[in-house]
Enzyme design. Structure first.
Site, PDB file in Angstrom:
ATOM      1  N   SER A  32       1.045  27.136   1.015  1.00  0.00           N
ATOM      2  CA  SER A  32       1.627  26.608   0.694  1.00  0.00           C
ATOM      3  C   SER A  32       1.613  26.439  -0.566  1.00  0.00           C
ATOM      4  CB  SER A  32       1.671  25.563   1.820  1.00  0.00           C
ATOM      5  OG  SER A  32       3.398  24.777   1.568  1.00  0.00           O
ATOM      6  N   GLU A  88      -3.083  -6.417  -3.195  1.00  0.00           N
ATOM      7  CA  GLU A  88      -3.108  -4.655  -3.976  1.00  0.00           C
ATOM      8  C   GLU A  88      -2.356  -4.901  -4.742  1.00  0.00           C
ATOM      9  OE1 GLU A  88      -0.216  -2.010  -3.093  1.00  0.00           O
ATOM     10  OE2 GLU A  88      -0.565  -2.860  -0.893  1.00  0.00           O
TER      11      GLU A  88
END
Length: 1119
Positions: A938, A89
């Site tokens: 929000s 990764e």
């Protein structure tokens, strides 16, 4: 025949697409089920190589995103190389054949208002990014190349090995990581679950080192490349250790060879699931995906490799584990092995049981244990460990008394499970859960695109009909009306899982400091140690009497099943009036001597929800460290008293918080507006009428004391940020000062403090969403009537920051945790007033330009540590703005400061030579950021609140910033950098906080010391190639004395005395030629802060805030 018919039917659901210049792909023909509130267009496609992709068109979007999920994780690491999936990764991002520059991808994203990240799970690895919609095609081109033609650049091997190692060391003192690995360690012998997933340099190079020791690696060998190593993309690091551009020698090349071999086997197109969100049509996006991702090879492997065997066997069940923690807390976790839950997606039986065991209402397990004074918190539910096996976990945070009674706490859990087994489950229970989930799905708001893309890509692996790939994980179906106990009926699956939640199948993990375990044990314990983190633990079987009692029927009269949830909303009316453009700010609709109320009726999201923020300001809240501690205890006890009442509201989608801060206390409410006023009324009545329970105060004092003590054992970078904020904020008390006050606080004193605190206040409120003016006004009038407070002038309490003079300040402090190997630095330069539009915009542009290079130079190239960031930083109250760089590293903070200064030298040249095109690109990226639309209610509310809370009421700041940006020149940015950032500037105001690790570090040999040692070996006439040995030992940076000893051991074979004589030379050489990173003397011109409190008293205070705009919303003043 049935299987064949199903296959034919499935094939009929796909339509082939063939176009010139576009690789063929298939389109799923059925409608993808989604929320009624979701206006995006969805399409599922399948490429010829087996890769599946969800394509999402969001026509009004200004940000695009993509996430690719690969169905392999760290459980698929080779047994002899733990951490290889994680290393993959990391190294995967280091350039591709098409884009060989190692930071091409991150640089492209950064200048197009984007970023990327990735993570390695147990059975999946996820990669994702977000970027401006106009840059999606270029981002996808760079992103897709990682999966078909990565370079795994040899020159980056050592760097990324160090990055993985630094990430592991960052987590080494983290109890979550330590206990997670211990649970893995204590599973079946040979089971993949035991693997060390994050890996470190040792685990990733062990094979190469062993092969090299046996003479099986040729010093001239090169690991196979997928492509040639690119030329260095940046100037070499000035570090003296020669790490830059190094492939790690034969050991590093062997690790890379194994990585390429593993990637070539495991990363296959048919294991990949992709989600792309963009502004283009689904047709255009589909073609783009097919063109860019079709080159990925399908290696013909299992698309969803599964581990069927559960890691808990007979030896693991029926055991109790005691684990010694780093931080001071008490907890117990009881785990039960259960089947993998996604196949039960229709009724989600484990979630059903978690609803009961984790309930916090009257009659619940939580309520019973809390009233006993034994727990702080309880959570319960299924936890997917990996594809094909899960756990059901009950986790309880204990008080000290609860820890002393952990046996009784555990028995209460088993008693409650026995109660469930003996109880009837009327269908309305499942129907209520189904209704709540359906409402949540129906009125779902959009998330940030990268978050949504990541979620979709992960959910695509669920075994559900393809048309339900979005809806199935979020919805729950009712049980079968005729026979819920038939296979697939719903209740049958609940009962089957419930029968697995028995004491015979359980494992308990009891967590506390070592001395706490030995206190209740009555003496010393024989501790074993987990191999990777060194976590001390003991294991024993459950006692027979405990098992017998845990099996017996429930006899705790206080325990019962919950009743119907009265907070499930019933009214969903939304007065939707289409507007050309949403209003850009809230309006002041009410102002009295006691309060001011800002309001905006929702005009863009159209959901039956509201967001409410009510701040109660009072100087009493924070007038001293003791007052601050009292105020915090007050808010904790109000929240504690509301648990049973508010829990149902939270389940039904209506949540709240009540917390303290420097200026007072504030309440937030969010969710369905139908019954919001009911919850608000109860919150303020508890606030006004709270009667202090000595028992609950005792529990909360314990909890707060532990939390604040544990704060000092947290990551060093958090501490350096904390002390920076402390030095730059007026009336900001240290936790150490507040900790001293907690033991002597009494119920009577706290009761009196609450009365004083609420006697005279000023209230600021903001309400945004599905609520009319009169409803908003009524809510605030109700609040005032309940609190019965006298008015306080609105300017009596305000945020005050401290202003640095033009000087170079350093404050050095020890890292409190003696076992923490990392130091940290927060390096802050202050520019000036955030109210100066040109200054704040120039600062933002400067940060935009240098933040990506800061990461690349300080982390990727110089390998200082895993945590590196460069951001702008606003003072408390948003009065002043500065630039902040944080670095957490095993290296000392003085050395880190020198590397930040060197980075600024490099950036000076970069800024001065920046091309007009690059400067224009950076400006455009920043402009797009400021013109981004709100994604949900929000986000909108939090942006408005920032301006209400500070008192500047600068609601149009983003629009003003975008306009001012057009006037900023490159000369403006260079001038700002040279006068306020570069170390040579006599006018810069700079403060750095050095948190220095107290853990002794192994002494390293500098280049000069190693040269001298090599010369000594040559003169001594050793029988090996000293030059080759020197190159090898320094291939991974400056070596330690221990590393040198190990490397020479084989070469000296049986000559023990000769080896000892050679190694005795090292200490003197280390002292004579110190490694650069060990030099701890500050440069000239630095003012050292010896007394932080005294230093603060010399600083000028910021001016009181004032409205920058008189909006004139009210015709006349109300007072």
């Amino acid at each position: 025949m049935a299987i064949e018919a199903t296959q034919n039917l499935n094939q009929q659901q796909w339509r082939s697409v063939k176009k010139d210049d576009i690789p063929p792909y298939e389109v799923f023909t059925k409608h993808i089920e989604r929320s009624e509130n979701d206006d995006r267009d969805y399409r599922l496609i399948r490429l010829e190589n087996g890769l599946e992709a969800i394509i999402i068109q969001d026509a009004g979007a200004d940000k695009a995103a993509a996430s690719l999920d690969v169905a392999v994780g760290h459980l698929h690491d080779p047994d002899d190389m733990p951490g290889l999936a994680h290393f993959c990764e990391h190294l995967l991002f280091m350039g591709t054949e098409q884009y060989p520059r190692e930071n091409e991808y991150s640089e492209y994203l950064a200048k197009n208002n984007g970023y990327s990240n990735a993570f390695t799970g147990t059975t999946n690895t996820n990669y994702f990014f977000t970027v401006s919609t106009s840059a999606l095609s270029g981002a996808l081109s760079r992103f897709s190349a990682f999966f078909h033609s990565p370079l795994f650049a040899p020159s980056c091997t050592v760097r990324e090995l160090n990055a993985v190692d630094s990430e592991h060391k960052k987590n080494h003192q983290n109890d979550i990581w330590r206990i997670f690995q211990l649970n893995k360690h204590l599973s079946k012998d040979g089971h993949p679950w035991r693997k060390f997933g994050s890996g470190n340099k040792d685990s990733l190079t062990k094979v190469g080192r062993e092969l090299k020791a046996k003479g099986l690696l040729n010093g001239d060998s090169r690991s196979p490349s997928l492509a040639v190593t690119p030329e260095a993309s940046r100037t070499p690091s000035p570090l003296p250790n020669g790490e830059s551009g190094d492939d790690g020698g034969v050991v590093g090349r062997e690790t890379r060879r194994r990585l390429v071999e593993w990637w070539s086997k495991e990363y296959s197109a048919n294991r990949m699931r992709l989600c792309v969100i963009g502004k283009e049509s689904v047709e255009e996006l589909s073609d783009m995906v097919s063109k860019l991702f079709s080159p990925i090879a399908n290696r013909g492997v299992d698309p969803l490799p599964a581990i069927k065997d559960h890691p808990f066997g007979p030896n693991e069940k029926g055991t109790s584990v005691s684990v010694s923690t780093v931080m001071s807390f008490h907890a117990i976790e009881i785990s039960f092995p259960i089947p993998y839950q996604p196949p039960f997606w229709r009724h989600q039986p484990a979630y059903f049981l978690g609803h009961f065991v984790g309930h916090e209402g009257p009659g619940s397990l939580h309520s019973y244990l809390k009233h006993k004074g034994w727990i702080i918190a309880l959570s319960a539910g299924p936890q997917p460990l990996a594809r094909e096996f899960s756990m059901f976990k009950v986790t309880l945070r204990l008080t000290k008394e609860g820890f002393d009674h952990h046996r009784e706490v555990s028995l209460a859990v088993f008693k409650y499970l026995n109660l469930l087994r003996s109880s009837q489950f009327p269908r309305w229970y499942q129907h209520e859960i189904s209704t709540i989930r359906a409402l949540r799905f129906r009125f779902q708001e959009k998330r940030r695109p990268e978050d949504y893309a990541l979620w979709v890509a992960e959910q695509m692996a669920w075994p559900v009909p393809r048309e339900k790939v979005i809806s199935a994980p979020q919805l729950v179906e009712d049980w079968d009306v005729q026979d819920p106990m038939k296979v697939g009926g719903g209740e049958k699956e609940v009962r089957e899982i419930l029968d697995m939640l028995t004491v015979e199948n359980a494992r308990s993990v009891l967590m506390a400091k070592q001395e706490e375990h030995e206190r209740i044990a009555g003496g010393k314990l024989k501790w074993e140690h987990e191999p990777w983190y060194g976590t001390p633990y003991t294991v024993e079987r459950y006692k027979e009497d405990f098992v017998k009692e845990a099996r017996s029927p429930n006899d705790v009269s206080e325990l019962r099943l919950p009743g119907p949830n009265e907070f499930v909303p019933e009214k969903f009316d939304v007065d939707k009036k289409v507007v050309d453009q949403p209003e850009k700010r809230p309006r002041l609709i009410r102002e009295t001597p006691l309060s001011s109320l800002w309001h905006k009726k929702d005009d863009q999201f159209w959901v039956p929800k509201a967001q409410v923020i009510i701040e109660i300001r009072t100087p009493v809240a924070n007038e001293s460290p003791r007052a601050s501690a009292l105020t915090r205890l007050f808010t904790e006890l109000v929240t504690d008293s509301l648990t049973e009442f508010s829990y149902d509201a939270d389940l039904a989608g209506l949540s709240y918080s009540f917390s303290s801060h420097n200026l007072g206390v504030y309440v937030t409410l969010s969710g369905y507006n139908d019954k919001l006023h009911v919850l608000a009324k109860d919150i303020f009545e508890r606030t006004r009428n709270l009667v202090i329970s000595p028992e609950r105060l005792h529990a909360k004092k314990q909890e707060l004391k532990r939390d604040w003590e544990n704060w000092y054992i947290d990551q060093p970078f958090k501490l350096s940020d904390y002390y920076t904020r402390y030095l730059l904020t007026d009336r900001y008390w240290l936790m150490s000062d507040k900790l001293q006050e907690i033991p002597s606080i009494t119920p009577e004193e706290l009761q009196a403090h609450i009365d004083r605190l609420l006697s005279q206040v000023n209230i600021r409120a903001l309400i945004v969403g599905n609520m009319y003016k009169d409803e908003a006004i009524h809510l605030i009038e109700m609040t005032e009537q309940i609190l019965k407070s006298n008015p306080l002038p609105s300017d009596a309490v305000h945020a005050t920051s401290l202003i640095l003079p033009p000087e170079n300040f350093v404050c050095s402090l020890p890292v409190p945790n003696p076992q923490e190997p990392n130091s940290s630095i927060t390096y802050y330069t202050q520019f000036g007033s955030l109210l100066d539009a040109k200054l704040r915009v120039t600062v933002a542009l400067l940060v935009q330009i240098i933040s990506e290079p800061a990461f690349n130079v300080l982390r990727t190239r110089e390998q200082l540590g895993y945590i590196v960031a460069c951001t702008s930083w606003s003072s408390f109250g948003e009065s002043h703005v500065g630039l902040r760089i944080i670095v957490q590293s095993e290296r000392g903070p003085v050395y880190l400061e020198s590397r930040v200064n060197a980075f600024f030298d490099e950036m000076k040249e970069k800024l001065e030579t920046l091309s007009d095109e690059e400067f224009r690109d950076q400006k455009q990226g920043l402009e797009k950021k400021w013109k981004e639309k709100f994604k949900n209610l929000s986000e909108e509310t939090n942006t408005y609140w920032q301006h209400v809370d500070t008192g500047y009421l600068d609601f149009m700041r983003r629009e003003i910033n975008a306009e001012v940006l057009q006037t900023i020149s490159k000369d403006d940015v260079v001038r700002l950098f040279n006068t306020h950032v570069h170390p040579s500037s006599p006018t810069r105001a700079k403060l750095s906080i050095h948190m220095k690790s107290q853990k002794p570090r192994p002494k390293k040999l500098s280049t000069a010391a190693l040269d001298a040692f090599s010369e000594y070996l040559t003169k001594k006439g050793v029988e090996f190639d000293v030059l080759a040995w020197k190159e090898e030992i320094s291939s991974n940076g400056e070596p330690t004395a221990e590393q040198i000893g190990l490397s020479l051991k084989d070469r000296f074979k049986n000559d023990v005395e000769g080896l000892k004589e050679v190694l005795n030379q090292i200490p003197e050489l280390v002292e004579r030629y110190p490694a650069l990173e060990e030099e701890e003397s500050l440069p000239q011109g630095v003012t050292v802060i010896d007394n932080p409190a005294s230093f603060k008293s010399t600083l000028k205070k910021s001016d009181p805030p004032r409205p920058l705009v008189e909006w004139g919303d009210l015709p006349t003043s109300k007072y």
